[in-house]
Design a protein around this motif. Structure first.
Motif, PDB file in Angstrom:
ATOM      1  N   GLU A 126     103.008  34.924  48.337  1.00  0.00           N
ATOM      2  CA  GLU A 126     102.238  33.926  49.083  1.00  0.00           C
ATOM      3  C   GLU A 126     103.128  32.751  49.489  1.00  0.00           C
ATOM      4  OE1 GLU A 126      98.006  31.458  48.654  1.00  0.00           O
ATOM      5  OE2 GLU A 126      98.954  32.409  46.899  1.00  0.00           O
ATOM      6  N   ASN A 127     103.997  32.319  48.583  1.00  0.00           N
ATOM      7  CA  ASN A 127     104.932  31.234  48.912  1.00  0.00           C
ATOM      8  C   ASN A 127     105.886  31.646  50.025  1.00  0.00           C
ATOM      9  OD1 ASN A 127     103.777  29.677  46.888  1.00  0.00           O
ATOM     10  ND2 ASN A 127     105.264  30.354  45.342  1.00  0.00           N
ATOM     11  N   TRP A 128     106.321  32.919  49.979  1.00  0.00           N
ATOM     12  CA  TRP A 128     107.214  33.411  51.035  1.00  0.00           C
ATOM     13  C   TRP A 128     106.536  33.345  52.389  1.00  0.00           C
ATOM     14  CZ3 TRP A 128     105.809  37.983  53.622  1.00  0.00           C
ATOM     15  CH2 TRP A 128     106.695  38.375  54.634  1.00  0.00           C
ATOM     16  N   TRP A 129     105.270  33.792  52.463  1.00  0.00           N
ATOM     17  CA  TRP A 129     104.588  33.793  53.750  1.00  0.00           C
ATOM     18  C   TRP A 129     104.334  32.378  54.254  1.00  0.00           C
ATOM     19  CZ3 TRP A 129     104.175  36.657  57.691  1.00  0.00           C
ATOM     20  CH2 TRP A 129     103.201  36.429  58.659  1.00  0.00           C
ATOM     21  N   SER A 130     104.090  31.451  53.357  1.00  0.00           N
ATOM     22  CA  SER A 130     103.914  30.058  53.763  1.00  0.00           C
ATOM     23  C   SER A 130     105.177  29.520  54.415  1.00  0.00           C
ATOM     24  CB  SER A 130     103.536  29.200  52.545  1.00  0.00           C
ATOM     25  OG  SER A 130     102.303  29.608  51.996  1.00  0.00           O
ATOM     26  N   SER A 131     106.341  29.901  53.866  1.00  0.00           N
ATOM     27  CA  SER A 131     107.601  29.466  54.466  1.00  0.00           C
ATOM     28  C   SER A 131     107.808  30.097  55.844  1.00  0.00           C
ATOM     29  CB  SER A 131     108.768  29.805  53.535  1.00  0.00           C
ATOM     30  OG  SER A 131     108.936  31.217  53.417  1.00  0.00           O
ATOM     31  N   ILE A 132     107.342  31.330  56.023  1.00  0.00           N
ATOM     32  CA  ILE A 132     107.429  31.978  57.334  1.00  0.00           C
ATOM     33  C   ILE A 132     106.544  31.246  58.338  1.00  0.00           C
ATOM     34  CG2 ILE A 132     106.919  34.089  58.628  1.00  0.00           C
ATOM     35  CD1 ILE A 132     109.424  34.329  56.957  1.00  0.00           C
ATOM     36  N   GLN A 133     105.362  30.862  57.903  1.00  0.00           N
ATOM     37  CA  GLN A 133     104.424  30.179  58.797  1.00  0.00           C
ATOM     38  C   GLN A 133     104.963  28.828  59.250  1.00  0.00           C
ATOM     39  OE1 GLN A 133     102.327  32.161  60.143  1.00  0.00           O
ATOM     40  NE2 GLN A 133     100.335  31.546  59.321  1.00  0.00           N
ATOM     41  N   ARG A 134     105.725  28.158  58.385  1.00  0.00           N
ATOM     42  CA  ARG A 134     106.275  26.849  58.766  1.00  0.00           C
ATOM     43  C   ARG A 134     107.357  26.973  59.848  1.00  0.00           C
ATOM     44  NH1 ARG A 134     105.712  25.889  53.073  1.00  0.00           N
ATOM     45  NH2 ARG A 134     107.881  26.543  52.732  1.00  0.00           N
ATOM     46  N   GLY A 135     107.875  28.174  60.021  1.00  0.00           N
ATOM     47  CA  GLY A 135     108.924  28.376  61.012  1.00  0.00           C
ATOM     48  C   GLY A 135     108.424  28.807  62.372  1.00  0.00           C
ATOM     49  N   VAL A 136     107.107  28.908  62.577  1.00  0.00           N
ATOM     50  CA  VAL A 136     106.551  29.311  63.867  1.00  0.00           C
ATOM     51  C   VAL A 136     105.620  28.213  64.371  1.00  0.00           C
ATOM     52  CG1 VAL A 136     106.721  31.770  63.334  1.00  0.00           C
ATOM     53  CG2 VAL A 136     104.625  30.535  62.774  1.00  0.00           C
ATOM     54  N   PRO A 137     105.340  28.182  65.663  1.00  0.00           N
ATOM     55  CA  PRO A 137     104.445  27.144  66.201  1.00  0.00           C
ATOM     56  C   PRO A 137     103.046  27.227  65.601  1.00  0.00           C
ATOM     57  CG  PRO A 137     105.664  28.236  67.957  1.00  0.00           C
ATOM     58  CD  PRO A 137     105.911  29.026  66.715  1.00  0.00           C
ATOM     59  N   VAL A 138     102.367  26.107  65.533  1.00  0.00           N
ATOM     60  CA  VAL A 138     100.999  26.057  65.020  1.00  0.00           C
ATOM     61  C   VAL A 138     100.084  26.894  65.904  1.00  0.00           C
ATOM     62  CG1 VAL A 138      99.047  24.561  64.473  1.00  0.00           C
ATOM     63  CG2 VAL A 138     101.383  23.765  64.040  1.00  0.00           C
ATOM     64  N   GLY A 139      99.272  27.728  65.267  1.00  0.00           N
ATOM     65  CA  GLY A 139      98.358  28.578  66.018  1.00  0.00           C
ATOM     66  C   GLY A 139      98.979  29.860  66.516  1.00  0.00           C
ATOM     67  N   TYR A 140     100.205  30.143  66.075  1.00  0.00           N
ATOM     68  CA  TYR A 140     100.875  31.377  66.509  1.00  0.00           C
ATOM     69  C   TYR A 140     100.068  32.595  66.060  1.00  0.00           C
ATOM     70  CZ  TYR A 140     104.482  34.969  66.949  1.00  0.00           C
ATOM     71  OH  TYR A 140     105.189  36.099  67.273  1.00  0.00           O
ATOM     72  N   ALA A 141      99.800  33.515  66.981  1.00  0.00           N
ATOM     73  CA  ALA A 141      98.982  34.703  66.689  1.00  0.00           C
ATOM     74  C   ALA A 141      99.891  35.855  66.273  1.00  0.00           C
ATOM     75  CB  ALA A 141      98.143  35.083  67.902  1.00  0.00           C
ATOM     76  N   TRP A 142      99.849  36.169  65.003  1.00  0.00           N
ATOM     77  CA  TRP A 142     100.667  37.267  64.489  1.00  0.00           C
ATOM     78  C   TRP A 142     100.025  38.607  64.811  1.00  0.00           C
ATOM     79  CZ3 TRP A 142     105.427  37.105  62.347  1.00  0.00           C
ATOM     80  CH2 TRP A 142     105.909  35.851  61.915  1.00  0.00           C
TER      81      TRP A 142
END
Length: 253
Positions: A73-89
């Protein structure tokens, strides 16, 4: 405006239904265990179980992230911080990132090597096909090129089965597997027809041969070592060099 709100409510209702059905599946969580096979197995299971849910690509990612805990979960949070807000995966994008982290390239290389060296050996066609299918998921060419997949599968079959299939043309992979299984059964029936059956007539076993007789006549017992009687000889043969109980002639007659 009312139509927009109605559409929004319907979307929220469907999302809620998907989440409730997802929770009923009771899928295992993933905490970032250092086991590449377990990580890949988790993704495969999620993709399989989510199929009947009829969820969108972004919903599938959201539900998969819900299963992450601890280090993962911590890893994915770090991934999310590296993409624009609202990015659709997309599911493909999430899967790529997940496998880069928990299924490194060295493990992929090992799976590719196993696939390239895979042969049927002493297994059945069904067992060989199961192993082939499992390893082929790591080979993009096997997933994209049907002709390559057919040729690679045939090359790994037993020589006898392979020779029977060389003159056939196959439209797809399931057709090739089915034909290989049929050829295998034909071989098995041929082997059974050539082997003795349980209903064969009972044959008496020959007795073992008797041991060979000794060559030459047996040598008589020597009487030289026999002790002489203190008071006379043999009363049977009337000789004085042995006693009656030790008389060779008496024992012979």
């Amino acid at each position: 405006m009312e139509a927009i709100w109605a559409t929004s409510r319907d979307r929220d209702t469907r999302s809620s239904d998907v989440f409730e059905r997802f929770m009923q599946l009771r899928l295992p969580t993933f905490g970032g265990a250092p086991d590449p096979v377990q990580a890949e197995h988790l993704l495969a299971k999620i993709a399989k179980m989510m199929g009947p849910l009829e969820c969108t690509d972004s919903q599938r990612v959201t539900l998969a992230v819900y299963l992450l805990e601890g280090e993962a979960e911590n890893w994915w949070s770090s991934i999310q911080r590296g993409v624009p807000v609202g990015y659709a995966w997309t599911w493909a994008g999430f899967r790529t990132k997940f496998l880069e982290k928990y299924f490194p390239r060295s493990c992929w290389s090992a799976k590719i090597a196993q696939f390239l060296k895979l042969e049927q050996g002493n297994t059945t066609v069904a067992q060989y096909e199961a192993k082939f299918d499992k390893l082929s998921r790591y080979i993009p060419k096997a997933l994209e090129d049907e002709e390559y997949k057919l040729e690679k599968f045939k090359e790994g079959l037993k020589p006898g089965i392979q020779s029977r299939l060389c003159t056939w043309d196959f439209g797809d992979f399931p057709e090739l597997v089915d034909k290989a299984m049929r050829v295998e059964k034909d071989f098995e029936r041929t082997v059974r027809s050539r082997s003795p059956t349980r209903d064969a007539p009972f044959r008496l076993r020959q007795p073992p041969p008797a041991p060979p007789l000794p060559i030459g006549r047996p040598r008589p017992l020597s009487t030289r070592a026999l002790p002489l009687p203190p008071g006379g000889g043999c009363s049977y043969c009337k000789k004085n060099n042995h006693s009656t109980p030790n008389c060779f002639r008496r024992m012979r007659d």
